[in-house]
Design a protein around this motif. Structure first.
Motif, PDB file in Angstrom:
ATOM      1  N   PRO A 137      20.118  91.023  -2.448  1.00  0.00           N
ATOM      2  CA  PRO A 137      19.636  90.178  -3.542  1.00  0.00           C
ATOM      3  C   PRO A 137      19.430  90.970  -4.832  1.00  0.00           C
ATOM      4  CG  PRO A 137      18.312  89.907  -1.553  1.00  0.00           C
ATOM      5  CD  PRO A 137      19.184  91.098  -1.331  1.00  0.00           C
ATOM      6  N   GLU A 138      19.858  90.363  -5.961  1.00  0.00           N
ATOM      7  CA  GLU A 138      19.704  91.032  -7.252  1.00  0.00           C
ATOM      8  C   GLU A 138      18.306  90.812  -7.808  1.00  0.00           C
ATOM      9  OE1 GLU A 138      22.564  90.333 -10.418  1.00  0.00           O
ATOM     10  OE2 GLU A 138      24.055  89.850  -8.906  1.00  0.00           O
ATOM     11  N   ASP A 139      17.944  91.663  -8.774  1.00  0.00           N
ATOM     12  CA  ASP A 139      16.698  91.416  -9.506  1.00  0.00           C
ATOM     13  C   ASP A 139      16.828  90.077 -10.225  1.00  0.00           C
ATOM     14  OD1 ASP A 139      15.868  93.860  -8.725  1.00  0.00           O
ATOM     15  OD2 ASP A 139      16.293  94.867 -10.629  1.00  0.00           O
ATOM     16  N   ASP A 140      15.717  89.425 -10.401  1.00  0.00           N
ATOM     17  CA  ASP A 140      15.744  88.132 -11.087  1.00  0.00           C
ATOM     18  C   ASP A 140      15.880  88.348 -12.594  1.00  0.00           C
ATOM     19  OD1 ASP A 140      15.475  85.412 -11.607  1.00  0.00           O
ATOM     20  OD2 ASP A 140      13.337  85.697 -11.995  1.00  0.00           O
ATOM     21  N   ILE A 141      17.002  87.899 -13.145  1.00  0.00           N
ATOM     22  CA  ILE A 141      17.261  88.126 -14.570  1.00  0.00           C
ATOM     23  C   ILE A 141      16.250  87.386 -15.446  1.00  0.00           C
ATOM     24  CG2 ILE A 141      18.954  86.236 -14.746  1.00  0.00           C
ATOM     25  CD1 ILE A 141      20.496  88.005 -16.725  1.00  0.00           C
ATOM     26  N   MET A 142      15.789  86.232 -14.958  1.00  0.00           N
ATOM     27  CA  MET A 142      14.884  85.445 -15.783  1.00  0.00           C
ATOM     28  C   MET A 142      13.544  86.161 -15.987  1.00  0.00           C
ATOM     29  SD  MET A 142      16.894  83.102 -16.533  1.00  0.00           S
ATOM     30  CE  MET A 142      16.518  81.419 -16.985  1.00  0.00           C
ATOM     31  N   SER A 143      13.082  86.885 -14.961  1.00  0.00           N
ATOM     32  CA  SER A 143      11.810  87.581 -15.157  1.00  0.00           C
ATOM     33  C   SER A 143      11.986  88.752 -16.125  1.00  0.00           C
ATOM     34  CB  SER A 143      11.209  88.029 -13.829  1.00  0.00           C
ATOM     35  OG  SER A 143      12.143  88.784 -13.102  1.00  0.00           O
ATOM     36  N   THR A 144      13.179  89.359 -16.140  1.00  0.00           N
ATOM     37  CA  THR A 144      13.445  90.417 -17.133  1.00  0.00           C
ATOM     38  C   THR A 144      13.423  89.835 -18.542  1.00  0.00           C
ATOM     39  OG1 THR A 144      14.915  91.452 -15.529  1.00  0.00           O
ATOM     40  CG2 THR A 144      15.091  92.226 -17.792  1.00  0.00           C
ATOM     41  N   LEU A 145      13.965  88.639 -18.682  1.00  0.00           N
ATOM     42  CA  LEU A 145      14.091  88.039 -20.014  1.00  0.00           C
ATOM     43  C   LEU A 145      12.853  87.251 -20.439  1.00  0.00           C
ATOM     44  CD1 LEU A 145      17.777  86.787 -19.744  1.00  0.00           C
ATOM     45  CD2 LEU A 145      16.939  88.744 -21.039  1.00  0.00           C
ATOM     46  N   ALA A 146      11.969  87.010 -19.487  1.00  0.00           N
ATOM     47  CA  ALA A 146      10.818  86.149 -19.790  1.00  0.00           C
ATOM     48  C   ALA A 146       9.797  86.820 -20.701  1.00  0.00           C
ATOM     49  CB  ALA A 146      10.149  85.702 -18.497  1.00  0.00           C
ATOM     50  N   LYS A 147       9.996  88.141 -20.924  1.00  0.00           N
ATOM     51  CA  LYS A 147       9.005  88.860 -21.741  1.00  0.00           C
ATOM     52  C   LYS A 147       9.041  88.418 -23.206  1.00  0.00           C
ATOM     53  CE  LYS A 147       9.577  92.454 -18.434  1.00  0.00           C
ATOM     54  NZ  LYS A 147      10.678  93.311 -17.997  1.00  0.00           N
ATOM     55  N   ARG A 148      10.185  87.924 -23.635  1.00  0.00           N
ATOM     56  CA  ARG A 148      10.290  87.402 -25.004  1.00  0.00           C
ATOM     57  C   ARG A 148      10.691  85.934 -24.924  1.00  0.00           C
ATOM     58  NH1 ARG A 148      11.708  91.704 -28.964  1.00  0.00           N
ATOM     59  NH2 ARG A 148      12.511  90.013 -30.243  1.00  0.00           N
ATOM     60  N   GLU A 149      10.475  85.227 -26.032  1.00  0.00           N
ATOM     61  CA  GLU A 149      10.822  83.806 -26.010  1.00  0.00           C
ATOM     62  C   GLU A 149      12.248  83.579 -26.479  1.00  0.00           C
ATOM     63  OE1 GLU A 149       8.261  80.904 -27.629  1.00  0.00           O
ATOM     64  OE2 GLU A 149       6.597  81.477 -26.319  1.00  0.00           O
ATOM     65  N   TYR A 150      13.135  83.417 -25.538  1.00  0.00           N
ATOM     66  CA  TYR A 150      14.515  83.114 -25.870  1.00  0.00           C
ATOM     67  C   TYR A 150      14.815  81.674 -25.484  1.00  0.00           C
ATOM     68  CZ  TYR A 150      14.930  88.201 -25.889  1.00  0.00           C
ATOM     69  OH  TYR A 150      14.759  89.529 -26.140  1.00  0.00           O
ATOM     70  N   THR A 151      15.776  81.099 -26.189  1.00  0.00           N
ATOM     71  CA  THR A 151      16.341  79.846 -25.702  1.00  0.00           C
ATOM     72  C   THR A 151      17.441  80.223 -24.714  1.00  0.00           C
ATOM     73  OG1 THR A 151      15.871  78.686 -27.755  1.00  0.00           O
ATOM     74  CG2 THR A 151      17.587  77.749 -26.353  1.00  0.00           C
ATOM     75  N   PHE A 152      17.314  79.746 -23.485  1.00  0.00           N
ATOM     76  CA  PHE A 152      18.319  80.055 -22.470  1.00  0.00           C
ATOM     77  C   PHE A 152      19.441  79.041 -22.540  1.00  0.00           C
ATOM     78  CE2 PHE A 152      14.636  82.216 -20.683  1.00  0.00           C
ATOM     79  CZ  PHE A 152      15.202  83.453 -20.456  1.00  0.00           C
ATOM     80  N   LEU A 153      20.633  79.574 -22.500  1.00  0.00           N
ATOM     81  CA  LEU A 153      21.819  78.731 -22.517  1.00  0.00           C
ATOM     82  C   LEU A 153      22.594  79.002 -21.227  1.00  0.00           C
ATOM     83  CD1 LEU A 153      23.542  76.787 -24.272  1.00  0.00           C
ATOM     84  CD2 LEU A 153      24.685  78.791 -25.212  1.00  0.00           C
ATOM     85  N   PRO A 154      22.235  78.310 -20.138  1.00  0.00           N
ATOM     86  CA  PRO A 154      22.975  78.521 -18.897  1.00  0.00           C
ATOM     87  C   PRO A 154      24.421  78.069 -19.070  1.00  0.00           C
ATOM     88  CG  PRO A 154      20.938  77.289 -18.504  1.00  0.00           C
ATOM     89  CD  PRO A 154      21.151  77.321 -19.982  1.00  0.00           C
ATOM     90  N   ASN A 155      25.338  78.805 -18.463  1.00  0.00           N
ATOM     91  CA  ASN A 155      26.731  78.390 -18.552  1.00  0.00           C
ATOM     92  C   ASN A 155      27.214  77.829 -17.211  1.00  0.00           C
ATOM     93  OD1 ASN A 155      27.743  80.452 -16.850  1.00  0.00           O
ATOM     94  ND2 ASN A 155      27.908  81.881 -18.551  1.00  0.00           N
ATOM     95  N   THR A 156      28.373  77.220 -17.268  1.00  0.00           N
ATOM     96  CA  THR A 156      28.961  76.678 -16.025  1.00  0.00           C
ATOM     97  C   THR A 156      30.165  77.523 -15.612  1.00  0.00           C
ATOM     98  OG1 THR A 156      30.379  75.134 -17.238  1.00  0.00           O
ATOM     99  CG2 THR A 156      28.212  74.314 -16.560  1.00  0.00           C
ATOM    100  N   SER A 157      30.092  78.807 -15.888  1.00  0.00           N
ATOM    101  CA  SER A 157      31.231  79.668 -15.568  1.00  0.00           C
ATOM    102  C   SER A 157      31.538  79.604 -14.079  1.00  0.00           C
ATOM    103  CB  SER A 157      30.967  81.109 -15.988  1.00  0.00           C
ATOM    104  OG  SER A 157      29.964  81.669 -15.191  1.00  0.00           O
ATOM    105  N   GLY A 158      32.791  79.600 -13.761  1.00  0.00           N
ATOM    106  CA  GLY A 158      33.235  79.448 -12.379  1.00  0.00           C
ATOM    107  C   GLY A 158      33.741  78.040 -12.110  1.00  0.00           C
ATOM    108  N   ALA A 159      33.286  77.071 -12.913  1.00  0.00           N
ATOM    109  CA  ALA A 159      33.727  75.688 -12.701  1.00  0.00           C
ATOM    110  C   ALA A 159      35.196  75.557 -13.078  1.00  0.00           C
ATOM    111  CB  ALA A 159      32.892  74.724 -13.531  1.00  0.00           C
ATOM    112  N   ARG A 160      35.969  74.877 -12.212  1.00  0.00           N
ATOM    113  CA  ARG A 160      37.399  74.717 -12.462  1.00  0.00           C
ATOM    114  C   ARG A 160      37.748  73.313 -12.944  1.00  0.00           C
ATOM    115  NH1 ARG A 160      38.486  76.854  -6.559  1.00  0.00           N
ATOM    116  NH2 ARG A 160      36.668  75.501  -6.421  1.00  0.00           N
ATOM    117  N   ASP A 161      36.801  72.392 -12.792  1.00  0.00           N
ATOM    118  CA  ASP A 161      37.052  71.032 -13.292  1.00  0.00           C
ATOM    119  C   ASP A 161      35.704  70.405 -13.690  1.00  0.00           C
ATOM    120  OD1 ASP A 161      35.782  70.261 -10.935  1.00  0.00           O
ATOM    121  OD2 ASP A 161      37.661  69.884  -9.887  1.00  0.00           O
ATOM    122  N   ALA A 162      35.787  69.181 -14.202  1.00  0.00           N
ATOM    123  CA  ALA A 162      34.580  68.519 -14.715  1.00  0.00           C
ATOM    124  C   ALA A 162      33.538  68.338 -13.605  1.00  0.00           C
ATOM    125  CB  ALA A 162      34.954  67.169 -15.318  1.00  0.00           C
ATOM    126  N   LYS A 163      34.007  67.989 -12.413  1.00  0.00           N
ATOM    127  CA  LYS A 163      33.082  67.722 -11.311  1.00  0.00           C
ATOM    128  C   LYS A 163      32.259  68.964 -10.970  1.00  0.00           C
ATOM    129  CE  LYS A 163      33.208  65.739  -6.752  1.00  0.00           C
ATOM    130  NZ  LYS A 163      33.903  66.084  -5.529  1.00  0.00           N
TER     131      LYS A 163
END
Lengths: 260, 66
Positions: free
Chosen positions: A50-76
């Motif tokens: 298991p990797e370190d949780d990226i969100m806890s690393t980034l939670a120290k400052r207030e960022y707007t998170f923009l999750p991506n859908t990378s890996g998706a091959r179609d709309a579904k």
């Protein structure tokens, strides 16, 4: 001030968080960039490691998170990932990515448009990654995209803004912000996009794989600011013919007559 | 009980709920999102959500990405 879906951003540089050598370098680079929007991806937990949780690393400052859908091959697949992202992050912000071909990672325009339409209805703030196609940009805007993100060149290639003439048309027509995403490999590329009137740029690889990612993040921040200032200042027109910068009239002595 | 976990077959012994599974896997529930048979399970249901034979479970987390 840049405004997307009612949220204001003083920084016009968005950062991707992939490919950093460590979460410490990533956090320092993001801080050095002064950015306020960062992208993240969703993956299956590697249960053996298991990797370190990226969100806890980034939670120290207030960022707007923009999750991506990378890996998706179609709309579904993209829609499924979008819902997982919202459940995991509590945010409706979404960088919609639909890339059927892993070799080129070019976005599928038809599936991207379909997914945008559905996700907007589902209450997402959708920022679709798209090819630099002005007609598609208009259609995405019409179905409710909060911004459009045309590519400069394929993801991770560092080739710069090869699509500039199309991006100029997109910027000219867009009612929503235009974020140039993908392929920006050098601060000069980012400055160029901003000089053209892009509202923001999204950079990942060029910073994360740099010799010194923290210094490179700073360089990108400066370039984005310089490009934006130049755009607002109003750039001089390009001309085919030379035009002297020094005055053409002058009262110099006779032996310097050739200067007249 | 045999389930599919992140695409791999997994045999569970003495595990009835999602909370118990997360504990066994040493995963922090706050850092993951779970899909059970393609339905997202809300965190407040982890204690009560039971697992059944042949369930398909996806445990997802955020990672770095552009």
């Amino acid at each position: 001030m840049l405004r997307i879906a009612g949220t204001e951003f003083s920084s016009r540089l968005f950062l991707g968080t992939g490919k950093f050598s460590s979460s410490d370098v990533m956090a320092k680079a993001i801080e050095a960039s002064d950015c306020q929007m960062v992208t993240v991806a969703l993956r299956r937990v590697d249960l053996t490691n298991p990797e370190d949780d990226i969100m806890s690393t980034l939670a120290k400052r207030e960022y707007t998170f923009l999750p991506n859908t990378s890996g998706a091959r179609d709309a579904k697949e993209a829609i499924r990932l979008a819902h997982l992202a919202r459940a995991a992050s509590g945010t409706s912000w979404l960088k919609l990515e639909v890339t059927p071909d892993p070799r080129t990672l070019l976005p599928d325009p038809v599936e991207t448009l379909k997914a945008t339409e559905t996700l907007v209805k589902d209450g997402f703030i959708v920022l679709p990654y798209m090819n630099a196609d002005p007609i598609l940009a208009l259609k995405l805007q019409d179905v409710g995209a909060a911004a459009v993100m045309p590519l400069g060149s394929p993801i991770g290639t560092n080739q710069g803004v090869l699509t500039d003439s199309m991006i100029e048309i997109i910027i000219d027509q867009a009612k929503v912000p235009v974020v140039v995403d993908a392929g920006i490999g050098a601060p000069s590329h980012a400055a160029y996009a901003m000089e053209m009137g892009a509202d923001a740029v999204l950079v990942n690889t060029a910073i994360s794989v740099a010799g010194d990612p923290v210094a490179m993040a700073r360089a990108f921040a400066q370039a984005v600011e310089a490009g934006r200032t130049a755009y607002v200042a109003g750039m001089g027109q390009r001309n085919k013919q030379a035009s002297a910068s020094s005055p053409e009239k002058g009262n110099l002595s006779a032996d310097l007559g050739f200067l007249e | 009980m045999n389930i599919t976990l992140n695409g791999q077959p997994k045999m569970l012994n003495c595990i009835a709920t999602l909370s118990e599974l997360l504990e066994e896997l040493a995963l922090n529930p706050d850092t993951v999102v779970i899909e059970l048979n393609t339905e997202i399970i809300q965190p407040d249901a982890y204690d009560t959500q039971t697992l059944n034979e042949a369930d398909s479970l996806e445990i997802i987390q955020f990672v770095g990405g552009g």
